[in-house]
Write a protein that holds these residues in place. Structure first.
Motif, mmCIF file in Angstrom:
data_model
loop_
_atom_site.group_PDB
_atom_site.id
_atom_site.type_symbol
_atom_site.label_atom_id
_atom_site.label_comp_id
_atom_site.label_asym_id
_atom_site.label_seq_id
_atom_site.Cartn_x
_atom_site.Cartn_y
_atom_site.Cartn_z
ATOM 1 N N PRO A 11 113.743 39.657 -28.305
ATOM 2 C CA PRO A 11 114.876 40.133 -29.109
ATOM 3 C C PRO A 11 115.932 39.083 -29.458
ATOM 4 O O PRO A 11 116.985 39.442 -29.953
ATOM 5 C CB PRO A 11 115.486 41.221 -28.216
ATOM 6 C CG PRO A 11 115.166 40.786 -26.838
ATOM 7 C CD PRO A 11 113.869 40.028 -26.896
ATOM 8 N N GLU A 12 115.689 37.782 -29.251
ATOM 9 C CA GLU A 12 116.810 36.843 -29.444
ATOM 10 C C GLU A 12 117.170 36.572 -30.893
ATOM 11 O O GLU A 12 118.242 36.030 -31.170
ATOM 12 C CB GLU A 12 116.578 35.526 -28.695
ATOM 13 C CG GLU A 12 115.539 34.620 -29.298
ATOM 14 C CD GLU A 12 114.268 34.661 -28.489
ATOM 15 O OE1 GLU A 12 114.000 35.695 -27.839
ATOM 16 O OE2 GLU A 12 113.534 33.663 -28.509
ATOM 17 N N SER A 13 116.306 36.934 -31.838
ATOM 18 C CA SER A 13 116.670 36.708 -33.243
ATOM 19 C C SER A 13 117.553 37.847 -33.756
ATOM 20 O O SER A 13 117.169 39.013 -33.679
ATOM 21 C CB SER A 13 115.414 36.634 -34.104
ATOM 22 O OG SER A 13 115.771 36.857 -35.455
ATOM 23 N N PRO A 14 118.730 37.506 -34.315
ATOM 24 C CA PRO A 14 119.615 38.577 -34.800
ATOM 25 C C PRO A 14 119.072 39.336 -36.003
ATOM 26 O O PRO A 14 119.550 40.431 -36.295
ATOM 27 C CB PRO A 14 120.918 37.847 -35.166
ATOM 28 C CG PRO A 14 120.582 36.401 -35.237
ATOM 29 C CD PRO A 14 119.357 36.168 -34.414
ATOM 30 N N ALA A 41 113.714 45.376 -24.075
ATOM 31 C CA ALA A 41 115.009 44.987 -24.656
ATOM 32 C C ALA A 41 114.970 45.080 -26.186
ATOM 33 O O ALA A 41 115.930 45.562 -26.807
ATOM 34 C CB ALA A 41 115.397 43.575 -24.212
ATOM 35 N N LEU A 45 117.301 47.641 -28.611
ATOM 36 C CA LEU A 45 118.119 47.236 -29.759
ATOM 37 C C LEU A 45 117.877 48.167 -30.945
ATOM 38 O O LEU A 45 118.811 48.597 -31.617
ATOM 39 C CB LEU A 45 117.796 45.799 -30.182
ATOM 40 C CG LEU A 45 118.388 44.674 -29.342
ATOM 41 C CD1 LEU A 45 117.937 43.325 -29.893
ATOM 42 C CD2 LEU A 45 119.911 44.746 -29.342
#
Lengths: 153, 153
Positions: A11-14, A41, A45
């Motif tokens: 999930p680290e990419s916005p 996670a 989101l």
């Protein structure tokens, strides 16, 4: 009704969660049944962003999905790929499902994108959408809109 | 009908857009009129994630909002703060509006969070929600739910 599986990376990419909700919405408008699979996670989101379930259809945990996956269980596979882990999952899903697939390769680093693209080409016969994008979702949205138009034909 | 302004920071945090859609949805359920202001990339993330406008009400560009802002134009200010730029904007908005405000401070680095919290306390009388959170939106969602319950009283 055709069934689509959308596979997400970490999930680290916005832009991943916003673009996924958009893609899910557009595919449901075209009468696809949409399942999104991702790690907990990344799923959280999506679920937080879509509290009334206006865009998501089904969601399922990545590891349990892969454990029970069988050939042609879905008609079409989308994979969001921005690192090696997502690439590996995509190749695995594609090799089990053996259905048409679309690799959406994105990120801020042009070299990493090139490498991921090469790996997808070497290991699958997937259609590839590849875009340099990190904060701004527009370049990816434009390419996905074009792809969705072609899906109709 | 009370008017809320939600101020966002830059778009690099993967949880900011999902949590903003959630907060906007919950505030609209409570009959607030919600305006979200942010830089263009952060607004595009929200708009892509909410294509049918199920959650967003009004959106407005950060710089033009601040140019025309006047005292008490909104009844309540929320600010998402994960870096210095967002902190500066929040203090500016708060000093022009002079209305009750809530600072939502988040990020992956506990030291940065502490510093931002100290600055908010020194420069405003805002209610503070402060959480270590980067990928997983749940810790922040839980705190926001609690805050929204208190808003009702």
């Amino acid at each position: 009704m055709k069934k689509v599986l959308i596979l997400l990376g970490c999930p680290e990419s916005p832009i991943q969660a916003p673009i996924t909700l958009y893609l899910s919405y557009k595919l449901r408008e075209k009468d696809y049944r949409v399942t999104v699979t991702a790690n907990p996670a990344a799923l959280r989101l999506l679920e937080v962003a879509d509290p009334a379930r206006a865009y998501l259809d089904k969601t399922s945990d990545l590891d349990s999905t892969i454990d029970s996956l069988s050939k042609a269980e879905y008609d079409l596979l989308f994979g969001f790929i921005h690192n090696d882990a997502a690439l590996t999952y995509f190749i695995t899903f594609k090799s089990i499902l053996e259905v048409p697939s679309i690799a959406i390769i994105f990120g801020r680093d042009a070299e990493i994108i090139d490498t991921l693209e090469k790996e997808v080409k070497e290991n699958t016969d997937s259609h590839i959408v590849s875009v340099r994008a990190h904060h701004n979702p527009n370049p990816l949205k434009v390419r996905i809109d074009k792809l969705l138009e072609e899906l109709e034909d």
